[in-house]
Enzyme design. Sequence first.
Site, PDB file in Angstrom:
ATOM      1  N   ASN A  60      30.901  66.252  35.733  1.00 31.81           N
ATOM      2  CA  ASN A  60      30.318  67.574  35.527  1.00 31.81           C
ATOM      3  C   ASN A  60      30.850  68.120  34.202  1.00 31.81           C
ATOM      4  O   ASN A  60      32.034  68.363  34.092  1.00 31.81           O
ATOM      5  CB  ASN A  60      30.700  68.520  36.675  1.00 31.81           C
ATOM      6  CG  ASN A  60      30.097  69.905  36.468  1.00 31.81           C
ATOM      7  OD1 ASN A  60      29.174  70.084  35.692  1.00 31.81           O
ATOM      8  ND2 ASN A  60      30.660  70.890  37.145  1.00 31.81           N
ATOM      9  N   HIS A  88      33.174  70.679  26.561  1.00 34.20           N
ATOM     10  CA  HIS A  88      32.368  69.463  26.745  1.00 34.20           C
ATOM     11  C   HIS A  88      30.853  69.628  26.545  1.00 34.20           C
ATOM     12  O   HIS A  88      30.103  69.653  27.505  1.00 34.20           O
ATOM     13  CB  HIS A  88      32.645  68.731  28.058  1.00 34.20           C
ATOM     14  CG  HIS A  88      32.882  69.576  29.277  1.00 34.20           C
ATOM     15  ND1 HIS A  88      33.812  69.244  30.219  1.00 34.20           N
ATOM     16  CD2 HIS A  88      32.314  70.727  29.710  1.00 34.20           C
ATOM     17  CE1 HIS A  88      33.804  70.144  31.182  1.00 34.20           C
ATOM     18  NE2 HIS A  88      32.912  71.043  30.896  1.00 34.20           N
ATOM     19  N   ARG A 145      46.842  68.886  39.254  1.00 29.38           N
ATOM     20  CA  ARG A 145      46.656  69.362  40.631  1.00 29.38           C
ATOM     21  C   ARG A 145      48.005  69.791  41.206  1.00 29.38           C
ATOM     22  O   ARG A 145      48.189  69.805  42.412  1.00 29.38           O
ATOM     23  CB  ARG A 145      46.021  68.267  41.490  1.00 29.38           C
ATOM     24  CG  ARG A 145      44.557  68.030  41.178  1.00 29.38           C
ATOM     25  CD  ARG A 145      43.662  69.224  41.533  1.00 29.38           C
ATOM     26  NE  ARG A 145      42.268  68.976  41.212  1.00 29.38           N
ATOM     27  CZ  ARG A 145      41.693  69.367  40.077  1.00 29.38           C
ATOM     28  NH1 ARG A 145      42.395  70.012  39.153  1.00 29.38           N
ATOM     29  NH2 ARG A 145      40.418  69.113  39.855  1.00 29.38           N
ATOM     30  N   ASP A 162      39.305  65.712  29.004  1.00 28.96           N
ATOM     31  CA  ASP A 162      38.500  66.078  30.178  1.00 28.96           C
ATOM     32  C   ASP A 162      39.069  65.444  31.443  1.00 28.96           C
ATOM     33  O   ASP A 162      38.331  65.112  32.368  1.00 28.96           O
ATOM     34  CB  ASP A 162      37.048  65.615  29.997  1.00 28.96           C
ATOM     35  CG  ASP A 162      36.071  66.772  30.131  1.00 28.96           C
ATOM     36  OD1 ASP A 162      36.503  67.859  30.537  1.00 28.96           O
ATOM     37  OD2 ASP A 162      34.887  66.576  29.829  1.00 28.96           O
ATOM     38  N   HIS A 214      33.069  76.501  30.196  1.00 36.42           N
ATOM     39  CA  HIS A 214      32.217  75.429  30.726  1.00 36.42           C
ATOM     40  C   HIS A 214      30.848  76.054  31.004  1.00 36.42           C
ATOM     41  O   HIS A 214      30.741  76.968  31.814  1.00 36.42           O
ATOM     42  CB  HIS A 214      32.849  74.881  32.006  1.00 36.42           C
ATOM     43  CG  HIS A 214      31.933  74.078  32.875  1.00 36.42           C
ATOM     44  ND1 HIS A 214      31.681  72.747  32.653  1.00 36.42           N
ATOM     45  CD2 HIS A 214      31.207  74.409  33.970  1.00 36.42           C
ATOM     46  CE1 HIS A 214      30.837  72.299  33.584  1.00 36.42           C
ATOM     47  NE2 HIS A 214      30.534  73.291  34.394  1.00 36.42           N
TER      48      HIS A 214
END
Lengths: 428, 322
Positions: A283, A237, A69, A310, A184
């Site tokens: 998610n 994922h 971030r 992840d 994704h």
Amino acid sequence: MRRLFHKARLICPAQALDSKGWLVIDDDLIAETGSGTPTDALLASADEVIDCTGLILGPGLVDMRAETRDPGAEHLETLDTLLAAAAAGGITSLAIQPQTDPVIDNAALIDSLQLRASRRQGPHLYCHGAMSRNLDGTQMAELGMMAASGAVGFSNGHSSIQDTQTMRRILTYAAMLDKPVMHHCEDISLSDGSDMNEGATSTRLGLIGSPIEAETIILERDLQLVRLTGARYHAAHLTTATSVEAVRRAKNEGLPVTADTSAPYFQLNELAVSTYSSAAKLNPPLRTEDDRQAIMAALADGTIDVIASDHVPVNPDMKHLPFSLASCGASGLEVMLVMTLRLVLNDVISWQRAFELLSLAPATILDIPGGSLVVGTEADIVLIDPRTSWIVTGRDFNSLSRITPFEGQPVEGRAVRTIVGGADIFIR
Amino acid sequence: MGTTTKTVPPVTLTQRHLLGIEGMPVTEIEALLARSHFFASVIDGSIPDSDIPQSLAGKTVVNLFFENSTRTRVSFEVAAKKLGGSVLNIAVSGSSVKKGETLIDTATTLNAMHPDILVIRHHAAGAPLLLSRHVDAAVINAGDGRHEHPTQALLDALTISRKFGRIAGLKIAICGDIANSRVARSNLYLLGTLGAELRLVSPATLLPADIDQFGVPVFTDLESGIADCDIVMMLRLQTERMQGREIPSQHEYFNMFGLDEAKLMRAAPQALIMHPGPMNRGVEIDSVIADDIDRSLITTQVEMGVAARMACLEALIVGASI
């Protein structure tokens, strides 16, 4: 500086190696390796001799999908805390997602992040460039210039590309640049407003579920586009048995497709949220036990190539809320290794397969150094004590993101020394 | 009836909170119902008000409603006052919650004022459970999203059992917007536990996922779903929780799934109608039926709500003092 590590169990899937032995690092390179006991002359030649009795010595881990971030929300994760957490997790190279603010959708930000990472002694940092500008899913980002600045591949973070023509163009363009596209898969009209997997459990909890088709519809579409464009495609994922089956079919057909999953999807199922535990709100969402079993089988049989962390920075402000208001995501860097070791201890996969999933395969897919103990390559190494027992405790994480669905779980094994370019970046 | 009901003792529960019916032991459900019957006798005048135990004397009940509600909030308020408790109503629209305070901060703040019972309604499933982990007070779930509404199920059971004298063996159809209904879930557990023959009736798009695993027959046709039923429980079409693609129009919904006199002919001859309210007249139920005093239990349900909530409030206070 010449350092000799001996009495270790050396594991290197690139060389089909799994034996008691020794390894010499000369400055930044792996100079020599061998099985058995090093000669007296070799011992005498070393500046430092490190006894690795009971330890596993393997190639440093390569995490191909973690989020930072920094820049944008440094209270959730800075570059420093991200790299420190990675080092503690045995990771020597990590590739970050473009979900920063501003988004990594231009060459300048890649330059800046790589320069900043190079100033501190830590894991190698690589960037996935955004597939679309500001991750908006419509306008292709400057993929070529990002590739020239070192982007290892392209990703749109958790924003799945909905428009098929846009996806097709991006795949075609990425194929021209010979870079992988990591996607994704989520049909957002199916997953809209959802909090978890759809099924009896979501019905019982009164939560909106997202069906597995939200994942597989986009995945199946992408696989057809791969056939059309010839792009190198990496499905991020995987969480469902149906997705595994789709990837297996594509691989059998010879399409240039790879896939990963992460620890929650092979260690947990949707029941982890059955008491509205927002730490397990992810998610894609956790799926059924049948899906979890299929993911484990795919890790063992090679259908899934990679285990990624992840890692998604989240803090209590985002999680200590009623479930449907809580954010998705969890800290992953410091549990990726130990949750994979659980598969080894339970005889689901071998040690060599573990290092393939955690190191060799991601390095190969991203086409970056690392992933092996081959003599002459850079010394990116992890030492693991497979027998040490500990309890997963988020507040002890190096990451600023301390929320994990594995909180409180007793586990076995962890990285005790992480070496990048011959230098110790982490010692426990 | 008077002498026997008086002997029904206050209930104590194994849980400190009342968060849902799922998992509640049948003995506790039966005890709460028996005690509710006693309070219902007070409300209908067969037992004098002076016999109401003032078990909430000196106790504070806080109504914390994050969703608008009139009937449930007032029902809890009346129930608490009849038991001698004092009641605080917190209207969320004017409170710090609107200024961005989180549920846990609100809980911590309220907790510092030492209320005895917190009655919470929230649009998010699981919010009462989260609240209960951060307060010393007993928490009552007055409806959380699509999850549960336990006191509604208790008052429904009370209404049914006062009318029919039993619940076991009754054929009860729960009809309408099952997917978005917490009332349906709580009643599924409660009436099912007490031995009712349940069935669910809903358009396929308003059935929650894997509902067939809940052990109850499911119908997508109202007339066959309510065939021979003793009770037809209509649910409100929760337009505020719908995502816009579930049904073509309210016109078609009323046509196919709305209860009117013609469709009601398929139910048992003396079948009674229930609805948790508030009703969408002309959407899920025709006014002629809703207002038919011979067949509609809808007003009785509201009356019984007070009795059932008195039993619940008392149980949590008595339980806390043990």
